[in-house]
Design a protein around this motif. Structure first.
Motif: not given
Length: 231
Positions: A167-168, A193-210
């Motif tokens: 995801l950007t 009722r059916q939340p789709a949970w996720a675990d963050l593996i990595s995060a990178r930043r370039r200027t104001s973008y994630l």
């Protein structure tokens, strides 16, 4: 975004070079890129290859694919239950697998470019994504990247077939008034009722973008999702 905005990813990301590089890198690592017919129709000039989205990195992408022992390019796979496709699209002219129903295959008979192969993956009026992935695995595709659209993503998620989400997050605000604009997922009710949970593996930043990478907790197959930049 809407019918008057055929390339929502470019509009939201502002064609940020880092975002385009990440998209090319994900394609370079994939055996196949999976999209829906709506995505094909909405981007009439696009080709789902690493070098198309980030041509300046084409030599590096090609070297990476050689090191991974992949084919020169990932195979494009278009999903359509009805067989309603713009067969003149340059991405189809370059070659693709078309995953469809038996009725869809009959509708496409004689219409697909000779570079394309129809891949019947269901007898009923709808497609099960598990059948589509099984057919792709039979073709030797184990690393499958999907770039949507939202109905296809909803179907994959509904069957528990998404493994990871890329995801950007883009630093731009957008609103909705009278323009119908689907979100990341359409056709699947999740919360409350059916939340789709996720675990963050990595995060990178370039200027104001994630640039975020998540692993879906309840996934049962190996499909990676490259989403449109988020608002």
């Amino acid at each position: 975004m809407g019918p008057e905005y055929p390339s929502s990813g470019s509009a939201i990301s502002g064609r940020e070079p880092a975002d385009r590089f990440v998209m090319g890198l994900l394609r370079a690592c994939a055996d196949a890129v999976l999209i829906g017919a709506g995505t094909l129709r909405a981007t009439p000039g696009h080709r789902w290859t690493p070098d198309h989205v980030c041509p300046q990195a084409a030599p590096a992408f090609a070297e990476l694919r050689r090191n991974l022992r992949h084919a020169a390019r990932p195979e494009l796979v278009v999903v359509t239950a009805s067989g309603d496709l713009p067969t003149e699209h340059p991405a189809l002219q370059s070659g693709a697998l078309v995953a469809t129903t038996a009725d869809g295959a009959r509708r496409l008979e004689g219409r697909l470019p000779p570079t394309c192969t129809a891949l019947p993956a269901g007898e009923g009026p709808a497609l099960r994504m598990a059948d589509v992935l099984a057919a792709l695995h039979a073709h030797g595709h184990t690393a499958v990247l999907t770039e949507g659209g939202p109905h296809l993503i909803g179907n994959l998620l509904g069957e528990g077939l998404l493994d990871e989400l890329f995801l950007t997050t883009s630093p731009v605000l957008a609103g909705r008034a009278d323009t119908p604009r689907p979100g990341l997922i359409t056709g699947l009710e999740l919360l409350p009722r059916q939340p789709a949970w996720a675990d963050l593996i990595s995060a990178r930043r370039r200027t104001s973008y994630l640039f975020l990478r998540y692993r879906l907790r309840s996934s049962g197959a190996r499909v990676g999702l490259r989403s449109e930049p988020a608002l």
